[in-house]
Design a protein around this motif. Structure first.
Motif, short mmCIF file in Angstrom:
data_model
loop_
_atom_site.label_atom_id
_atom_site.label_comp_id
_atom_site.label_asym_id
_atom_site.label_seq_id
_atom_site.Cartn_x
_atom_site.Cartn_y
_atom_site.Cartn_z
N PHE A 367 0.84 -1.22 0.00
CA PHE A 367 0.00 0.00 0.00
C PHE A 367 0.87 1.26 0.00
N ALA A 368 1.99 1.22 0.74
CA ALA A 368 2.88 2.38 0.79
C ALA A 368 3.47 2.67 -0.60
N SER A 401 9.95 4.23 3.78
CA SER A 401 11.09 3.83 4.61
C SER A 401 10.62 3.19 5.91
N ALA A 402 9.60 3.80 6.54
CA ALA A 402 9.09 3.27 7.80
C ALA A 402 8.41 1.92 7.60
N SER A 403 7.68 1.76 6.50
CA SER A 403 7.00 0.48 6.25
C SER A 403 8.01 -0.63 5.98
N ARG A 404 9.06 -0.30 5.24
CA ARG A 404 10.11 -1.32 4.99
C ARG A 404 10.85 -1.68 6.26
N HIS A 405 11.10 -0.66 7.10
CA HIS A 405 11.78 -0.93 8.37
C HIS A 405 10.93 -1.86 9.24
N ALA A 406 9.62 -1.60 9.30
CA ALA A 406 8.73 -2.45 10.10
C ALA A 406 8.72 -3.88 9.56
N LEU A 407 8.67 -4.02 8.22
CA LEU A 407 8.65 -5.36 7.62
C LEU A 407 9.96 -6.10 7.88
#
Length: 461
Positions: A367-368, A401-407
């Protein structure tokens, strides 16, 4: 097992299996290296003030024994070099460039101050009665204490708290075992030799080491709780309540019992054994409560919920047709996924359904990327200023960047962690970052979209 042996032992296997084994072995080695680094940090930093204090006391006494003074001076230099080396190793545990820069600055500052402190102590040793030299030494003493404290705080900031507590508790248990051994050995020696002389120097040092280590653990926990708990609720926070009790009463009673044995000669060995065991028991409970607090992340969850409520209000108040608005629809999808992720982490049995959380974070990453594509499409066709477009695009990049870091955080090998609070906090922090930027992106795109439509209407007219 070395990587070379691992590769050659699996030449007949599939490449994916070899790579998976290499990655697993590398991850385990990296984890053990982290624990070893934290072990060095715990050993060197909790009594880091002692070499300077010893050198200062000898210099203030006039350095009557020149050999002793030279040895203490060399010991301080070696200790500072070790502190600098371990601080540099600690930087390898963190990917935060700002915190690493702070640590390296503190390393340089304490290295520069070391030479000045050495010269000041030499001056004090040669002219111990000079008031000017004494005042000069006091200035350097305060400066040294301040710089050393800054270095310790900087290293604590980049050290993983859960692993730090694990290593510190392990050392505290060793101290307790050493205290019990010293008490039993000295009592046995006195019984066998019918001697009233007592040699409790090692006992006094070990008890002081346990107390200093405990204070260091408690201070680290206190600072970490202040980051996630509102100041108004700190007095009633269960971790802080137990922490204050240990600081005010348990450690003070331990030192008092040690003084009764060492200085007064009272037979309180059993009482001291029970007291040091109680100290470790309190530290263990604090670790459990802190890990539970960081694992469940109540403060982060409440903060996210408040942020999410405000973000949804901002997103929906300006749009009358959400079904036809791609940006708004994607933002609402992202917020819905984030709410599910946070709800899963909030549950006490979240580890049983961790696969669902990982799948939702993969969906969030998709989604991001879609939101970023729509934002760039609008930015390319709108007539607003380039500065506003750059700001909106920067917000979109931060969300990706935040979504990839969380994943990436969710895909770590959970078996390598003492407890999972660090991973949950990282994911919740990313979720809070994403939800806070969604209204800003939508506001920028909403304005740009509106201006673009207005421009098209004016051209038609």
């Amino acid at each position: 097992m070395s990587l070379h042996i691992l590769i050659h032992s699996n030449l007949g296997s599939d490449n994916d299996v070899i790579i998976e084994k290499i990655c697993k072995t590398t991850g385990e080695l990296r984890h053990y290296l982290k624990l070893a680094t934290l072990d060095h940090i715990d050993d060197f930093f909790f009594l880091s003030h002692i070499p300077f204090q010893v050198l200062y006391n000898i210099a203030a006494d006039g350095a009557r024994d020149k050999d002793q003074y030279r040895e203490s001076e060399q010991e301080m230099v070696r200790h500072v070099y070790n502190l600098q080396g371990i601080a540099r190793m600690a930087c390898s545990l963190s990917v935060e460039s700002y915190h690493n820069k702070v640590v390296r600055t503190a390393i340089n500052n304490i290295g520069l101050l070391l030479k000045q402190v050495i010269f000041a102590t030499r001056s004090l040793a040669n002219q111990k009665k000079s008031e000017y030299i004494k005042k000069n030494m006091d200035v350097y003493k305060r400066a040294w204490t301040k710089e050393l404290l800054l270095l310790i705080e900087a290293v604590d900031e980049i050290s993983p708290v859960d692993e730090f507590l694990y290593v510190s508790l392990w050392h505290a248990k060793e101290d307790v075992e050493q205290i019990e051994l010293l008490l039993d050995t000295e009592s046995f020696y006195q019984t066998e030799n019918n001697s009233k002389e007592r040699n409790w120097a090692d006992l006094d040092q070990t008890v002081d080491a346990l107390i200093s280590r405990s204070y260091r653990v408690l201070n680290v926990v206190k600072e970490e709780r202040r980051k996630v708990v509102d100041e108004r609720y700190l007095p009633t926070d269960p971790v802080m309540v137990r922490l204050q009790y240990v600081m005010r009463y348990t450690l003070a009673d331990t030192k008092q019992l040690c003084n009764d044995i060492v200085k007064s000669g009272k037979n309180k060995s059993n009482e001291l054994k029970k007291q040091v065991a109680e100290v470790v028991n309190h530290l263990l409970k604090i670790q459990i409560e802190f890990s539970k607090a960081s694992t469940r992340c109540e403060a982060y969850v409440e903060s996210f919920k408040a942020e999410c409520h405000g973000a949804l209000h901002e997103l929906t108040k300006n749009s009358t047709t959400p079904a036809n608005d791609k940006i708004l629809r994607t933002c609402l999808d992202i917020s819905a996924v984030l709410k599910l992720v946070v709800t899963n982490i909030e549950n006490e049995n979240c580890m049983q359904h961790w696969i669902i959380t990982v799948e939702k974070l993969k969906e969030l990453n998709s989604f991001a990327c879609q939101l970023d594509f729509n934002v760039r499409e609008i930015a390319a066709n709108c007539r607003t200023s380039a500065i506003k477009n750059d700001v909106t695009l920067r917000y979109s990049e931060k969300i990706i960047s935040a979504s990839r870091h969380a994943l990436n955080t969710s895909l770590r090998d959970m078996s390598l962690y003492v407890c999972y609070g660090e991973i949950f906090v990282a994911i919740l922090s990313s979720a809070k970052t994403i939800i806070s930027y969604l209204p800003m992106i939508y506001k920028g795109c909403f304005t740009s979209h509106g201006k673009r439509r207005k421009g098209i209407k004016s051209n038609k007219s």
